[in-house]
Write an enzyme that holds these catalytic residues in place. Structure first.
Site, short mmCIF file in Angstrom:
data_model
loop_
_atom_site.label_atom_id
_atom_site.label_comp_id
_atom_site.label_asym_id
_atom_site.label_seq_id
_atom_site.Cartn_x
_atom_site.Cartn_y
_atom_site.Cartn_z
N GLY A 10 50.90 48.90 -11.63
CA GLY A 10 50.32 47.81 -10.83
C GLY A 10 51.43 47.08 -10.08
N GLY A 13 50.99 44.87 -6.62
CA GLY A 13 50.12 43.70 -6.56
C GLY A 13 50.90 42.41 -6.37
CD GLN A 14 49.46 36.34 -6.59
OE1 GLN A 14 48.48 36.53 -7.33
NE2 GLN A 14 49.89 35.13 -6.29
CG ASP A 34 49.70 49.71 -7.34
OD1 ASP A 34 48.56 50.03 -6.96
OD2 ASP A 34 49.99 48.54 -7.68
CG ASP A 52 43.65 56.19 -11.66
OD1 ASP A 52 43.64 55.16 -12.37
OD2 ASP A 52 42.61 56.73 -11.23
CE1 TYR A 142 41.51 39.54 -14.86
CE2 TYR A 142 41.05 37.19 -14.95
CZ TYR A 142 41.95 38.23 -14.86
OH TYR A 142 43.30 37.95 -14.75
CE LYS A 146 43.64 40.87 -17.56
NZ LYS A 146 44.97 41.48 -17.51
P1 NAD Z 1 46.74 42.37 -8.09
O1 NAD Z 1 45.30 42.71 -7.92
O2 NAD Z 1 47.45 41.71 -6.98
O3 NAD Z 1 47.57 43.67 -8.48
C1 NAD Z 1 47.05 44.65 -9.36
C2 NAD Z 1 47.61 45.98 -8.91
O4 NAD Z 1 47.05 46.98 -9.78
C3 NAD Z 1 47.20 46.37 -7.48
O5 NAD Z 1 48.34 46.68 -6.72
C4 NAD Z 1 46.29 47.57 -7.67
O6 NAD Z 1 46.43 48.53 -6.63
C5 NAD Z 1 46.77 48.11 -9.01
N1 NAD Z 1 45.75 48.92 -9.67
C6 NAD Z 1 44.42 48.68 -9.77
N2 NAD Z 1 43.82 49.69 -10.40
C7 NAD Z 1 44.78 50.57 -10.75
C8 NAD Z 1 44.77 51.80 -11.44
N3 NAD Z 1 43.64 52.35 -11.89
N4 NAD Z 1 45.94 52.43 -11.64
C9 NAD Z 1 47.11 51.91 -11.15
N5 NAD Z 1 47.17 50.75 -10.47
C10 NAD Z 1 46.01 50.09 -10.28
O7 NAD Z 1 46.84 41.51 -9.43
P2 NAD Z 1 48.00 40.51 -9.88
O8 NAD Z 1 47.60 39.17 -9.45
O9 NAD Z 1 49.31 41.05 -9.51
O10 NAD Z 1 47.80 40.56 -11.45
C11 NAD Z 1 48.54 41.41 -12.29
C12 NAD Z 1 48.10 41.17 -13.72
O11 NAD Z 1 48.28 39.79 -14.05
C13 NAD Z 1 46.63 41.49 -13.98
O12 NAD Z 1 46.53 42.06 -15.25
C14 NAD Z 1 45.97 40.14 -13.96
O13 NAD Z 1 44.83 40.11 -14.77
C15 NAD Z 1 47.06 39.26 -14.53
N6 NAD Z 1 46.90 37.86 -14.11
C16 NAD Z 1 47.10 37.50 -12.81
C17 NAD Z 1 46.92 36.17 -12.44
C18 NAD Z 1 47.14 35.72 -11.03
O14 NAD Z 1 46.86 34.54 -10.72
N7 NAD Z 1 47.64 36.57 -10.13
C19 NAD Z 1 46.54 35.22 -13.41
C20 NAD Z 1 46.31 35.64 -14.70
C21 NAD Z 1 46.52 36.97 -15.06
N1 SER Z 2 44.13 34.08 -11.10
C1 SER Z 2 43.25 34.86 -11.90
C2 SER Z 2 41.88 34.91 -11.32
O1 SER Z 2 41.52 33.96 -10.65
C3 SER Z 2 43.17 34.27 -13.29
O2 SER Z 2 43.43 35.28 -14.18
O3 SER Z 2 41.18 35.86 -11.52
#
Ligand code: NAD
Ligand code: SER
Length: 311
Positions: A10, A13-14, A34, A52, A142, A146
């Protein structure tokens, strides 16, 4: 430079796009993986693999071929996207994690980071200063995935001796990579729209208070947790961590200090109900005590840095 080989799943992602760059400053071998294309920065700075996480055979091949010793498993479907496609969210969030947990045990991976979220809490959780241990009855797919993930992580630590570490991130705010479909994404979009049009139409109501964190704090905290001595990590489900709590109205006021003609209106949609089921603020005293977690950015410091960095 440390000698571990790290796999980030992943990584585009962000969080992953910034965590990859931060880890590449510390470790020689950081593999970004990713489903989607990496940014130029991630691509140019080291190995990228298309992977994947639902494909267990490919995952095992990557771990074995590169002799991976640590995994950061970030791939997930976030809250708002998950409500639109619960089946996909359950599959990616649950099966993906199970594949990674087994992948660690079966291939000798020593350490795993997997993020949880404030979405494990629900409408019956105390909303102010939500404790580490409290009622968790999430009502989004979600949050349910989690919460179950936290139990699986603790189980693999207790029963399989896997060094698994986790934090419950609040809403994360950053400028490098767009939000991935979460309820807290408004708090990112607001800065981009403020810079572009001096106006933002917010999908949450003005008074909706949520726990948030600036990305540099999240990245530093994640690495500090992973680098901490094992005996300090006494919670193997997931740690509460906290930084700032604010409402859209308070965030708009902070932006007005830098962009005086900024205006906001409110057009709440389905994400309002999700936000209302989550805590307003988080008690992270257990993480502070166990591994010295401490945030650095407050709302105005984050606003200033976001607006300076958005081009
Ligand atoms: P995001 O959606 O920006 O990034 C997730 C990445 O996972 C994407 O690049 C996507 O292409 C990749 N992905 C999705 N399905 C996939 C698969 N089957 N195989 C491989 N890659 C795959 O999410 P994020 O914000 O970077 O979050 C990352 C983690 O942090 C997640 O587990 C999320 O639940 C957790 N999280 C994020 C936040 C937030 O505010 N950003 C808050 C709480 C928890
Ligand atoms: N930032 C995330 C969401 O809004 C919290 O896990 O889904």
């Amino acid at each position: 430079m440390a000698t571990d080989t790290i796999l980030i799943i992943g990584a585009c992602g962000q969080i992953g796009s910034e965590l990859t760059m931060a880890l590449r400053k510390i470790y020689n071998n950081v593999i970004a993986a990713d489903l989607k294309e990496p940014s130029e920065e991630v691509k140019a700075s080291g190995l990228f693999l298309r992977l994947d996480v639902l494909n267990k055979v490919s995952l095992y091949e990557v771990i074995k071929k590169h002799q991976v010793t640590q995994i950061y498993h970030l791939a997930a479907i976030l809250s708002a996207t998950g409500e639109k496609n619960p089946e996909l969210a359950w599959r990616v969030n649950m099966k993906g994690l199970r594949n990674v947990l087994d992948g660690c045990i079966d291939n000798g991976v020593k350490k795993l980071f997997w993020p949880s979220t404030i979405a494990v809490f629900g409408p019956t959780t105390p909303r102010q200063n939500t404790p580490q241990w409290t009622v968790t009855e999430p009502n989004t797919i979600y949050g349910i995935s989690k919460q179950a993930g936290e139990r699986w992580c603790d189980y693999y630590f207790q029963k399989r001796n896997l060094d698994v570490r986790s934090v419950r991130y609040p809403g994360l705010i950053s400028y490098k990579t767009p939000g991935g479909g979460g309820t807290t994404d408004y708090a990112i979009d607001i800065y981009f729209e403020a810079k572009k049009k001096s106006f933002y139409s917010c999908f949450l109501e003005n008074h909706t208070r949520l726990p948030m964190m600036y990305m540099p704090d999240a990245i530093r905290g994640t690495i500090e947790l992973m680098e901490a001595a094992s005996e300090k990590i006494k919670v193997r489900s997931s740690y509460n961590i906290s930084a700032i709590s604010f409402t859209p109205e308070e965030q708009a006021a902070s932006i007005k200090k830098c962009i005086p003609d900024f205006t906001i209106d409110y057009a709440p949609d389905f994400r309002q109900k999700i936000a209302e089921s989550w805590p307003e603020s988080i008690d992270d005293s257990v993480a502070q005590e166990h591994w010295s977690w401490k945030p650095q950015y407050d709302l105005d410091a984050m606003t200033k840095d976001m607006l300076e960095n958005i081009s």
